[in-house]
Design an enzyme around this catalytic site. Structure first.
Site, PDB file in Angstrom:
ATOM      1  NE  ARG A 280      26.181  23.645   5.385  1.00  7.20           N
ATOM      2  CZ  ARG A 280      26.170  22.395   4.941  1.00  7.20           C
ATOM      3  NH1 ARG A 280      27.210  21.898   4.307  1.00  7.20           N
ATOM      4  NH2 ARG A 280      25.118  21.631   5.136  1.00  7.20           N
TER       5      ARG A 280
ATOM      6  CG  ASN B 200      28.243  22.231  -0.835  1.00  2.26           C
ATOM      7  OD1 ASN B 200      28.642  21.249  -1.443  1.00  2.26           O
ATOM      8  ND2 ASN B 200      27.354  22.146   0.143  1.00  2.26           N
ATOM      9  CD  GLU B 201      23.351  20.526  -0.495  1.00  2.00           C
ATOM     10  OE1 GLU B 201      23.140  21.034   0.610  1.00  2.00           O
ATOM     11  OE2 GLU B 201      23.064  19.345  -0.758  1.00  2.00           O
TER      12      GLU B 201
ATOM     13  CD  GLU C 235      26.856  16.720  -0.620  1.00  3.47           C
ATOM     14  OE1 GLU C 235      25.973  16.568   0.252  1.00  3.47           O
ATOM     15  OE2 GLU C 235      27.471  17.792  -0.772  1.00  3.47           O
TER      16      GLU C 235
ATOM     17  CB  CYS D 127      23.740  38.939   0.864  1.00  2.00           C
ATOM     18  SG  CYS D 127      22.558  39.734  -0.227  1.00  2.00           S
TER      19      CYS D 127
ATOM     20  CD1 TRP E 246      21.516  16.283   6.971  1.00  2.39           C
ATOM     21  CD2 TRP E 246      19.328  16.419   6.496  1.00  2.39           C
ATOM     22  NE1 TRP E 246      21.304  15.633   5.766  1.00  2.39           N
ATOM     23  CE2 TRP E 246      19.971  15.698   5.456  1.00  2.39           C
ATOM     24  CE3 TRP E 246      17.951  16.626   6.418  1.00  2.39           C
ATOM     25  CZ2 TRP E 246      19.284  15.196   4.355  1.00  2.39           C
ATOM     26  CZ3 TRP E 246      17.259  16.122   5.323  1.00  2.39           C
ATOM     27  CH2 TRP E 246      17.927  15.416   4.309  1.00  2.39           C
TER      28      TRP E 246
ATOM     29  CD  GLU F 283      27.402  18.062   7.713  1.00  3.36           C
ATOM     30  OE1 GLU F 283      28.323  17.505   7.101  1.00  3.36           O
ATOM     31  OE2 GLU F 283      26.561  18.805   7.170  1.00  3.36           O
ATOM     32  CD  GLN F 284      29.872  15.788  17.404  1.00  5.16           C
ATOM     33  OE1 GLN F 284      29.973  15.023  18.345  1.00  5.16           O
ATOM     34  NE2 GLN F 284      30.315  17.027  17.432  1.00  5.16           N
ATOM     35  CG  MET F 285      25.355  13.100  15.998  1.00  7.09           C
ATOM     36  SD  MET F 285      26.173  11.847  17.009  1.00  7.09           S
ATOM     37  CE  MET F 285      24.818  10.695  17.247  1.00  7.09           C
ATOM     38  CG  HIS F 286      26.058  13.003   7.730  1.00  2.00           C
ATOM     39  ND1 HIS F 286      26.529  12.078   6.814  1.00  2.00           N
ATOM     40  CD2 HIS F 286      25.082  13.697   7.092  1.00  2.00           C
ATOM     41  CE1 HIS F 286      25.867  12.228   5.680  1.00  2.00           C
ATOM     42  NE2 HIS F 286      24.987  13.199   5.817  1.00  2.00           N
TER      43      HIS F 286
HETATM   44  C1  GAL Z   1      24.431  18.446   2.145  1.00  2.00           C
HETATM   45  C2  GAL Z   1      25.688  19.285   2.105  1.00  2.00           C
HETATM   46  C3  GAL Z   1      26.867  18.596   2.717  1.00  2.00           C
HETATM   47  C4  GAL Z   1      26.480  17.947   4.014  1.00  2.00           C
HETATM   48  C5  GAL Z   1      25.350  16.988   3.762  1.00  2.00           C
HETATM   49  C6  GAL Z   1      24.919  16.230   4.986  1.00  2.00           C
HETATM   50  O1  GAL Z   1      23.309  19.246   2.171  1.00  2.00           O
HETATM   51  O2  GAL Z   1      26.012  19.647   0.786  1.00  2.00           O
HETATM   52  O3  GAL Z   1      27.908  19.516   2.929  1.00  2.00           O
HETATM   53  O4  GAL Z   1      26.099  18.933   4.921  1.00  2.00           O
HETATM   54  O5  GAL Z   1      24.246  17.693   3.294  1.00  2.00           O
HETATM   55  O6  GAL Z   1      23.868  15.359   4.703  1.00  2.00           O
END
Ligand code: GAL
Length: 659
Positions: free
Chosen positions: A120, A158-159, A330, A124, A338, A378-381
């Site tokens: 993602r 997003n971010e 969030e 630019c 991560w 992000e399967q481990m989140h």
């Molecule tokens: C943020 C992001 C989310 C997700 C999350 C995981 O940085 O906006 O989409 O990736 O982290 O912790």
């Protein structure tokens, strides 16, 4: 369904009942699951759901061919259950066909490599073709859902900047940067003079000769870097502003937000915030503790809690980015995926983080994410639900918070007594020219913030642009470039002001001012900094009750210092209500200074037990136990709390009513 608009309030008054929510990805789950998910969200006490931020490939599966059916049904299903929806523009994830159509739309990193498709944020900000696509897709979703009664708010993209994506060194960025320089300097001679390009024969004959400051043999000119950072920040601001204008046109009355990150200074959040109704941020206290500068000892003590000031620091920072309106979109609900190591929060922490946001004036806290995804990056989140849809531990904590909100009700917030000045430009200057590798802007500001919070003070983090006269004390950890008019504003203040090292040490184009540091503040402080040195963290000079390492300035002045190190060198100087600290102060020196300053203006200081932090609304005092052991806070003398107990268990929150 009736349109629910959030109550507007500011740091100067007003009120709001905290809403709970979650981030949901209907496109990740079979449609048959949606209604039950929505029902369970409501049961858990959630009433806000954010959707759509990465769904471009499902909204527009082929160029120009939109599939709205699934999103119509998803929004209706959520709305039918009573959820308010925050819909996002999906521009953080441009689909493959776009990248194939315009291969040069991807950002180029500092090493000159393209940021390829397959995750993602690969665009630019300066690519005009992508800008047009961003406006087109924003228009499409805003026209479709702008007036939908369930849509209460929008999130742009997003971010911005996540995964190191503010700076791009693409051809599109180079072209835009040349224009930016032309607008700022007018003539190439003016730019050459401002940057000092006579040095190393770096002079340009026209703006067309200027490139981004990467891939040079050794460091590029710091003035060149600073302007590149300013330019890149302006690109984020204008990218966002384009989306905001479209959303406002098609979706009147809805709040527009963007989700900011933690410990992130790559663009000026005040400038982006000026175009938003509500600032939101993404709170991952355990990930941030692991990834940033904290000592091994702190990482061990707080690995399941996060350092006690991480979340609060960002609440207070982002509250200042959008006129006092902010929320968490969030919130970490369990282990993330991560950081270098990803522990689970201590039982109680998810509730504590949520209530702490309430104490600092959040309008909403939304958890990331509803259900853990069993596939992809992000399967481990963790989520509020496990991948098999059973409750994860955070679900019960959300229910607990729901009940506490019901019990204590709406919270009113007023301006804090103490202001801490934060500057994105200062962060860039310190990053471009640290002069000693441990001179880290964020860490310096955080240390000053912690020193205030350890003594129980509530703090507003503000930009140098705001009026400071309502505060009892003002702290400025450093402000290398003093903005126009700021010295006059400081001069007019009568409250104590503490000004940190390197303030006024640079001109607007990052050169040394003719009168040397503190430059524009020289008359106010009546001193001159004649030499600076940076020191290893383990080399320290001792003073009376404190020590100095990292940064030490030699100051020429007639004044006797307020604090000195043992060889007699002054480190803090007082001029009327203003104090200048000519070193990187350690915690002990900061404590001494906070005590002196608070004493002058009668600010009540507490000595909070290790790991305890407090925060007040107009009606309640909240205490949070960040430590991993029980702590007795009956010494606060507030009697019995209305929530929790004065014998605070690890990760406990206690709340007292105050008159
Ligand atoms: C943020 C992001 C989310 C997700 C999350 C995981 O940085 O906006 O989409 O990736 O982290 O912790």
């Amino acid at each position: 369904m009736a349109l629910t608009l959030w109550r507007r309030w500011t740091t100067h008054g007003g009120d709001a009942l905290l809403k709970l929510g979650c981030c949901y990805f209907p496109e990740h789950w079979p449609e048959e699951m949606w209604a039950n998910d929505a029902r369970r969200m409501r049961e858990m006490g959630l009433s806000l759901v954010r959707i759509g931020e990465f769904a471009w490939s499902r909204i527009e599966p082929n160029p120009g061919q939109f599939d709205w059916g699934w999103l119509d049904r998803a929004i209706d299903t959520l709305a039918d259950a009573g959820m308010d929806v925050m819909l996002c523009t999906p521009t953080a994830t441009p689909p493959k066909c776009l990248v194939d159509q315009m291969p040069d739309m991807v950002a180029i990193d500092e090493k000159g490599r393209p940021r390829s498709f397959g995750s993602r944020r690969h665009y630019c900000f300066s690519h005009q073709g992508y800008r047009a696509q961003s406006r087109r897709i924003t228009c499409a979703v805003a026209e479709r859902y702008g007036e939908h009664p369930a849509i209460v708010a929008w999130q742009t993209d997003n971010e911005y900047g996540c995964h190191d994506t503010v700076l791009s060194f693409s051809e599109a960025a180079a072209v835009a940067f040349r224009e930016w320089c032309k607008t700022r300097y007018g003539t190439i001679e003016a730019l050459n003079t401002a940057w000092g390009n006579v040095f190393w024969s770096m002079e340009y004959r026209s703006f067309d000769e200027i490139d981004p400051p990467h891939l040079t043999v050794t460091e590029a000119n710091p003035s060149h870097w600073l302007d590149y950072r300013r330019f890149a920040s302006d690109e984020v601001v204008s990218f966002n502003a384009e989306q905001v204008a479209i959303l406002r046109e098609h979706s009147p009355g809805r709040d527009v937000t963007h989700n900011f990150m933690g410990f992130f200074t790559e663009f000026d959040h005040y400038d982006v915030g000026a175009d938003l109704d509500v600032a939101t941020w993404d709170s991952y206290p355990l990930g941030f503790l692991e990834q940033f500068w904290f000592s091994d000892e702190e990482k061990r003590a707080y690995f399941r809690q996060g350092h006690p000031d991480i979340a609060a620091f960002h609440h207070d920072l982002y509250r200042g980015c959008s006129d006092g309106r902010w929320g968490i979109i969030e919130q970490q609900p369990g282990p993330v995926n991560w950081a270098r190591f990803n522990p689970a929060p201590l039982d109680g922490m998810v509730a504590l983080w949520t209530l702490e946001a309430m104490a600092h004036g959040a309008e909403f806290v939304s958890y990331f994410r509803w259900r853990q995804a069993p596939f992809a990056q992000e399967q481990m989140h963790a989520g509020l639900l496990r991948p098999d849809s059973a409750d994860a531990p955070a679900a019960d904590e959300a229910r607990l918070v729901r009940d506490v909100i019901g019990q204590i009700g709406e919270q009113t917030h007023t301006q804090a007594k103490v202001a801490l000045v934060f500057s994105y430009e200062a962060a860039w200057v310190c990053g471009i020219q640290p002069q000693g590798q441990s001179f880290r802007y964020l860490e310096l500001v955080y240390e000053w913030y912690s020193a205030l919070r350890r003594r129980g003070l509530d703090v507003d983090i503000v930009s140098a642009g705001v009026a400071l006269d309502g505060y009892s004390a003002v702290f400025i950890p450093t402000l290398p470039i003093v903005p126009d008019g700021f010295a006059e504003k400081l001069g007019a203040l009568t409250c104590p002001v503490l000004i940190g090292p390197r303030s006024g040490s640079k001109s607007a184009s990052l050169t040394i001012p003719d009168n040397l540091a503190p430059g524009a503040l020289e008359d106010l402080l009546d001193l001159k900094v004649t030499r600076v040195e940076s020191l290893r963290n383990n080399i320290s000079y001792i003073g009376n009750g404190f020590s100095v390492s990292r940064w030490l300035e030699e100051v020429l002045t007639e004044q006797a210092p307020e604090f000195a190190i043992n060889d007699g060198r002054g480190v803090v100087f007082v001029n009327g209500n203003l104090r200048y600290c000519a070193v990187w102060p350690d915690r002990s020196l900061l404590d001494l200074l906070v005590e002196r300053i608070a004493g002058k203006v009668g600010l009540d200081l507490l000595t909070l037990p290790e790991g305890i932090r407090i925060r007040r609304s107009a009606s309640h005092l909240f205490a949070f136990n960040y430590s991993a052991h029980a702590v007795d806070v009956s010494g606060f003398g507030l009697g019995e709390p209305v929530v929790g107990s004065a014998q605070m268990a690890p990760a406990a929150t206690s709340i007292w009513t105050i008159a």
